[in-house]
Design a protein around this motif. Structure first.
Motif, PDB file in Angstrom:
ATOM      1  N   ALA A  35      59.390  17.804  74.876  1.00 52.01           N
ATOM      2  CA  ALA A  35      59.207  18.654  73.696  1.00 52.01           C
ATOM      3  C   ALA A  35      60.502  18.755  72.914  1.00 52.01           C
ATOM      4  O   ALA A  35      60.507  18.655  71.683  1.00 52.01           O
ATOM      5  N   ALA A  36      61.618  18.927  73.609  1.00 52.22           N
ATOM      6  CA  ALA A  36      62.912  19.021  72.930  1.00 52.22           C
ATOM      7  C   ALA A  36      63.229  17.737  72.177  1.00 52.22           C
ATOM      8  O   ALA A  36      63.740  17.772  71.052  1.00 52.22           O
ATOM      9  N   GLU A  37      62.898  16.620  72.786  1.00 58.25           N
ATOM     10  CA  GLU A  37      63.152  15.344  72.118  1.00 58.25           C
ATOM     11  C   GLU A  37      62.258  15.196  70.880  1.00 58.25           C
ATOM     12  O   GLU A  37      62.722  14.819  69.807  1.00 58.25           O
ATOM     13  N   GLY A  76      65.180  19.397  69.484  1.00 55.61           N
ATOM     14  CA  GLY A  76      65.756  20.623  70.045  1.00 55.61           C
ATOM     15  C   GLY A  76      64.717  21.717  70.200  1.00 55.61           C
ATOM     16  O   GLY A  76      63.609  21.632  69.675  1.00 55.61           O
ATOM     17  N   ILE A  77      65.100  22.741  70.949  1.00 56.41           N
ATOM     18  CA  ILE A  77      64.233  23.905  71.162  1.00 56.41           C
ATOM     19  C   ILE A  77      65.058  25.146  70.868  1.00 56.41           C
ATOM     20  O   ILE A  77      66.160  25.306  71.404  1.00 56.41           O
ATOM     21  N   GLU A  78      64.522  26.008  70.032  1.00 61.20           N
ATOM     22  CA  GLU A  78      65.184  27.270  69.712  1.00 61.20           C
ATOM     23  C   GLU A  78      64.416  28.471  70.232  1.00 61.20           C
ATOM     24  O   GLU A  78      64.964  29.571  70.294  1.00 61.20           O
ATOM     25  N   ALA A  79      63.149  28.284  70.576  1.00 62.26           N
ATOM     26  CA  ALA A  79      62.338  29.388  71.083  1.00 62.26           C
ATOM     27  C   ALA A  79      61.164  28.844  71.882  1.00 62.26           C
ATOM     28  O   ALA A  79      60.657  27.768  71.586  1.00 62.26           O
ATOM     29  N   ILE A  80      60.782  29.610  72.894  1.00 64.23           N
ATOM     30  CA  ILE A  80      59.568  29.281  73.641  1.00 64.23           C
ATOM     31  C   ILE A  80      58.774  30.557  73.863  1.00 64.23           C
ATOM     32  O   ILE A  80      59.334  31.653  73.937  1.00 64.23           O
ATOM     33  N   LEU A 118      67.970  25.594  74.958  1.00 60.20           N
ATOM     34  CA  LEU A 118      68.368  26.772  74.189  1.00 60.20           C
ATOM     35  C   LEU A 118      69.890  26.843  74.087  1.00 60.20           C
ATOM     36  O   LEU A 118      70.438  27.150  73.022  1.00 60.20           O
ATOM     37  N   ARG A 119      70.553  26.554  75.183  1.00 59.72           N
ATOM     38  CA  ARG A 119      72.023  26.548  75.165  1.00 59.72           C
ATOM     39  C   ARG A 119      72.555  25.485  74.198  1.00 59.72           C
ATOM     40  O   ARG A 119      73.490  25.732  73.448  1.00 59.72           O
ATOM     41  N   LYS A 120      71.936  24.320  74.229  1.00 62.54           N
ATOM     42  CA  LYS A 120      72.359  23.233  73.339  1.00 62.54           C
ATOM     43  C   LYS A 120      72.158  23.622  71.874  1.00 62.54           C
ATOM     44  O   LYS A 120      72.927  23.211  71.005  1.00 62.54           O
ATOM     45  N   SER A 121      71.150  24.464  71.605  1.00 64.09           N
ATOM     46  CA  SER A 121      70.876  24.928  70.239  1.00 64.09           C
ATOM     47  C   SER A 121      71.772  26.095  69.834  1.00 64.09           C
ATOM     48  O   SER A 121      71.680  26.579  68.719  1.00 64.09           O
ATOM     49  N   ALA A 167      74.553  37.315  76.478  1.00 67.68           N
ATOM     50  CA  ALA A 167      75.895  36.904  76.039  1.00 67.68           C
ATOM     51  C   ALA A 167      75.907  35.458  75.518  1.00 67.68           C
ATOM     52  O   ALA A 167      76.834  35.068  74.809  1.00 67.68           O
ATOM     53  N   GLU A 168      74.873  34.692  75.851  1.00 70.07           N
ATOM     54  CA  GLU A 168      74.759  33.317  75.357  1.00 70.07           C
ATOM     55  C   GLU A 168      73.883  33.236  74.110  1.00 70.07           C
ATOM     56  O   GLU A 168      73.462  32.154  73.711  1.00 70.07           O
ATOM     57  N   ASN A 169      73.584  34.399  73.527  1.00 73.83           N
ATOM     58  CA  ASN A 169      72.742  34.472  72.332  1.00 73.83           C
ATOM     59  C   ASN A 169      71.317  33.998  72.606  1.00 73.83           C
ATOM     60  O   ASN A 169      70.656  33.439  71.732  1.00 73.83           O
TER      61      ASN A 169
END
Length: 185
Positions: free
Chosen positions: A4-6, A10-14, A56-59, A102-104
């Protein structure tokens, strides 16, 4: 999740939307059924969120919403495994919110009541042994709602969309109960 990310770049929300139910008190519920309820209703959100975290971290952050249940907050007679598993999912949300804020990465839950006219409502009613008990349960669900109606799926979706949106940046570790007031009575 990786596929899904590919596909989505990317993924910003699930939104973790899983659930199964089965009626019974603890003495009526076999251990296999208890474990099945927890495998889907509590482990499912854990596994989904865990798989989404690297993306999510990558985003640079994002949001996770877990669909739980109003009966994860208030008890329901004769539904021990489901209630306990959904309560576990609600607490998992709080723990993840504390761990990842803390990681947003914002984590919240939406706790629907009985929702219709959908397969969910019919699936719930199918757990009752005969037409008379199904009709009585349908009427009970309507009568115990402060609005005297069944919640529509769009109402659940709207709460989830809000929770993952940029309109909710300071909402972390909360449960939005969308049950027509059922849990207030």
């Amino acid at each position: 999740m990786d596929e899904a990310a590919e596909a989505l770049d990317g993924i910003e929300a699930i939104v973790c939307c899983v659930g199964i139910n089965g009626l019974g008190t603890i003495d009526e519920t076999e251990p296999e059924e208890w474990n099945r309820q927890f495998a889907v209703n509590a482990f499912g959100p854990y596994a989904s969120a865990r798989a989404a975290l690297p993306h999510l971290r990558k985003s640079g952050g994002g949001a996770i919403v877990v669909l739980t249940s109003q009966v994860g907050i208030v008890a329901q007679k004769g539904n021990a495994a489901y209630c306990a598993a959904k309560a576990a999912a609600i607490h998992l949300v709080r723990c993840m919110a504390a761990d990842f804020a803390a990681e947003n990465i914002r984590v919240n839950s939406v706790a629907p009541g009985i929702t219709g006219p959908t397969g969910m409502f019919n699936s719930w009613l199918s757990l009752f042994p005969d037409e008379e008990s199904r009709d009585a349960e349908a009427q009970r669900q309507i009568e115990t709602s402060m609005q005297k109606r069944i919640v529509h799926p769009d109402e659940i979706a709207s709460a989830a969309v809000f929770a993952v949106s940029n309109a909710a940046p300071g909402i972390i570790g909360q449960t939005f109960v969308v049950d027509g007031g059922y849990s207030l009575v």
